[in-house]
Write an enzyme that holds these catalytic residues in place. Structure first.
Site, PDB file in Angstrom:
ATOM      1  N   TYR A  63       0.866  -1.175   0.000  1.00  0.00           N
ATOM      2  CA  TYR A  63       0.000   0.000   0.000  1.00  0.00           C
ATOM      3  C   TYR A  63       0.906   1.230   0.000  1.00  0.00           C
ATOM      4  O   TYR A  63       1.589   1.506   0.978  1.00  0.00           O
ATOM      5  CB  TYR A  63      -0.893   0.035   1.240  1.00  0.00           C
ATOM      6  CG  TYR A  63      -1.898  -1.084   1.345  1.00  0.00           C
ATOM      7  CD1 TYR A  63      -2.219  -1.892   0.260  1.00  0.00           C
ATOM      8  CD2 TYR A  63      -2.536  -1.332   2.552  1.00  0.00           C
ATOM      9  CE1 TYR A  63      -3.149  -2.911   0.370  1.00  0.00           C
ATOM     10  CE2 TYR A  63      -3.474  -2.343   2.674  1.00  0.00           C
ATOM     11  CZ  TYR A  63      -3.769  -3.131   1.585  1.00  0.00           C
ATOM     12  OH  TYR A  63      -4.689  -4.149   1.718  1.00  0.00           O
ATOM     13  N   GLY A 216     -18.462  -3.320  -0.444  1.00  0.00           N
ATOM     14  CA  GLY A 216     -18.524  -3.360  -1.895  1.00  0.00           C
ATOM     15  C   GLY A 216     -17.281  -2.863  -2.595  1.00  0.00           C
ATOM     16  O   GLY A 216     -17.123  -3.054  -3.798  1.00  0.00           O
TER      17      GLY A 216
END
Length: 291
Positions: A63, A216
């Site tokens: 990341y 989601g």
């Protein structure tokens, strides 16, 4: 206020962690690449999370790359005794921020050392092996070779526990024949429920399941049933989606991510949201219908 069927903690490796954790992915820049636009805000979110009792933080050295772990170190080191930091390896980034598989023994070894250095740790509590046969989802294929490389790093004392990410049930079984598995981290949410049988099997074995993209991800959940329940309970749809996951199975650990303190507080409040049976039935139907 917490529902009796919803325990607050579950085992992760050799630790007992609160089921509402925090995912650090959004602390990097756009596309999980480069520096955040507001480093101070990123530090504040991490400190607020820990102050509010979060003791499970999910991260990765890819990341940024490196940036998210460096922010975690700046915000929280020296770490509280009960804080469990989980990282993942198996990928690297190209110069444009693209995601590249890196499951070679050399790549995995380098990734473990990068995590140790950037987090300023002597041993990593849990390392998830992110399988990258298909960047977009699990794909069948033997994972024995990279898993053996990670198990070797575990034997050296650099890694305490091994988890898996982006894997199929067949790969979980294969992994368990090689080493003990502490957790599985896969895509799962109220609408995308292909891992229902796997979650139940892991629960029977006392193994944590950590859903990524619980809301989601890049295509946020859209459901009239979810919105209706949220309005009735005076909560946000995202809070209801998180509360549903906590009710779904006691081995589910949540790691919703945010770079905003206000949004963090909203996520944490979801752990106190009680879902009446009729609301739960309406929510359960979302996955069945694929709404």
């Amino acid at each position: 206020m917490t529902h009796t069927d919803t325990p607050d903690t579950f085992t992760l490796g050799s630790r007992r962690v609160k089921r509402m954790g925090y995912g650090a992915m959004q602390l990097a820049g756009p596309g999980v690449f480069g520096a955040p636009k507001d480093r101070h805000a990123a530090l504040s979110v991490l400190r607020e999370a820990v102050e509010r009792g979060v003791n499970h933080i999910d991260t990765s050295d890819f990341y940024g790359p490196h940036i998210t772990n460096q922010i975690i170190r700046e915000a929280l080191h020296p770490y509280p005794d009960d804080l469990t930091i989980v990282t993942k390896i198996g990928a690297q980034r190209d110069a444009q921020g693209g995601w590249l598989p890196d499951l070679s023994p050399e790549g995995l070894t380098r990734a473990v050392h990068d995590n140790l250095r950037n987090l300023r740790l002597e041993v990593l509590e849990v390392v998830n092996l992110r399988i990258m046969f298909d960047v977009h989802g699990p794909a069948e294929g033997s994972i024995e070779a990279p898993l053996a490389a990670l198990a070797g790093l575990q034997q050296q004392g650099l890694v305490k526990h091994i988890g898996l990410s982006n894997v199929t049930p067949t790969q979980v079984k294969e992994a368990q024949s090689v080493t003990k598995i502490a957790c599985v981290q896969n895509l799962y949410n109220i609408a995308q429920r292909q891992d229902d049988p796997l979650i139940d099997e892991l629960a029977r074995e006392g193994i944590a399941f950590v859903p990524f993209f619980p809301l989601g991800g890049f295509t946020p959940l859209q459901s009239s049933a979810l919105a209706d329940v949220a309005a009735r309970l005076e909560a946000t749809p995202m809070q209801v989606a998180l509360a549903w996951l906590l009710r779904r199975s006691p081995n589910i650990l949540l790691i919703p991510g945010t770079s905003s303190v206000a949004h963090l507080r909203e996520n944490l409040a979801a752990s106190q949201l009680v879902l009446p049976d009729d609301a739960l039935n309406a929510l359960n139907a979302i996955g069945a219908k694929g709404q």
